[in-house]
Design a protein around this motif. Structure first.
Motif, mmCIF file in Angstrom:
data_model
loop_
_atom_site.group_PDB
_atom_site.id
_atom_site.type_symbol
_atom_site.label_atom_id
_atom_site.label_comp_id
_atom_site.label_asym_id
_atom_site.label_seq_id
_atom_site.Cartn_x
_atom_site.Cartn_y
_atom_site.Cartn_z
ATOM 1 N N SER A 160 0.787 -1.159 -0.024
ATOM 2 C CA SER A 160 -0.053 0.107 0.125
ATOM 3 C C SER A 160 0.925 1.263 -0.162
ATOM 4 N N SER A 191 2.223 1.481 -3.602
ATOM 5 C CA SER A 191 1.098 2.118 -4.689
ATOM 6 C C SER A 191 0.600 3.476 -4.377
ATOM 7 N N SER A 192 0.949 4.216 -3.521
ATOM 8 C CA SER A 192 0.482 5.550 -3.072
ATOM 9 C C SER A 192 1.409 6.506 -3.231
ATOM 10 N N SER A 218 3.685 9.024 -5.513
ATOM 11 C CA SER A 218 3.412 10.161 -6.714
ATOM 12 C C SER A 218 4.570 10.143 -7.499
ATOM 13 N N ARG A 256 -3.097 7.375 -21.010
ATOM 14 C CA ARG A 256 -2.642 6.076 -21.206
ATOM 15 C C ARG A 256 -3.415 5.463 -22.566
ATOM 16 N N SER A 260 -7.452 4.894 -19.882
ATOM 17 C CA SER A 260 -7.851 4.613 -18.404
ATOM 18 C C SER A 260 -7.258 5.675 -17.631
ATOM 19 N N PHE A 261 -6.542 6.651 -17.886
ATOM 20 C CA PHE A 261 -5.589 7.599 -17.193
ATOM 21 C C PHE A 261 -5.522 8.854 -18.164
ATOM 22 N N GLN A 321 -0.358 10.352 -9.474
ATOM 23 C CA GLN A 321 -0.190 8.996 -9.160
ATOM 24 C C GLN A 321 -0.461 8.058 -10.596
ATOM 25 N N VAL A 322 0.344 7.015 -10.701
ATOM 26 C CA VAL A 322 0.230 6.244 -11.758
ATOM 27 C C VAL A 322 -0.059 4.890 -10.997
ATOM 28 N N ASP A 323 -1.151 4.277 -11.517
ATOM 29 C CA ASP A 323 -1.767 3.024 -10.772
ATOM 30 C C ASP A 323 -0.899 1.667 -11.186
ATOM 31 N N ARG A 324 -0.298 1.730 -12.341
ATOM 32 C CA ARG A 324 0.494 0.563 -12.790
ATOM 33 C C ARG A 324 1.330 1.030 -13.811
#
Length: 87
Positions: A19, A22-23, A25, A44, A48-49, A66-69
């Protein structure tokens, strides 16, 4: 008995680390010259972004998001664009 205590403890540590990572920046800053545009659009490929960054009068920009993946993102300034891998 020790194995039963260690396994849940490791699970909790791994969950906290996941966690935390993933948080985080991503900070993106720079300068774009010879443009009359005032925004950079980042998206993306699968849409999705989408994120927009404002440029100042001299073309400087700085923003965090933030980039989730990890993946390839397209940066667009006016009619000019380029692809960049962000992680």
């Amino acid at each position: 008995m020790k194995k039963h205590i260690i396994v849940p403890f490791l699970f909790i540590i791994c969950t906290i680390l996941q966690s935390t990572v993933s948080s985080q920046s991503l900070l993106l800053s720079g300068k774009i010259e010879n443009t009359d545009q005032n925004t950079i659009t980042i998206y993306r490929f699968d849409s999705s972004f989408i994120h927009k960054i404002n440029l100042d009068r001299e073309g400087n920009f700085s923003d965090s998001f933030q980039v989730d993946r990890p993946g390839f993102f397209t940066f667009i300034v006016g009619k000019t664009y380029f692809n960049l891998f962000l992680q």
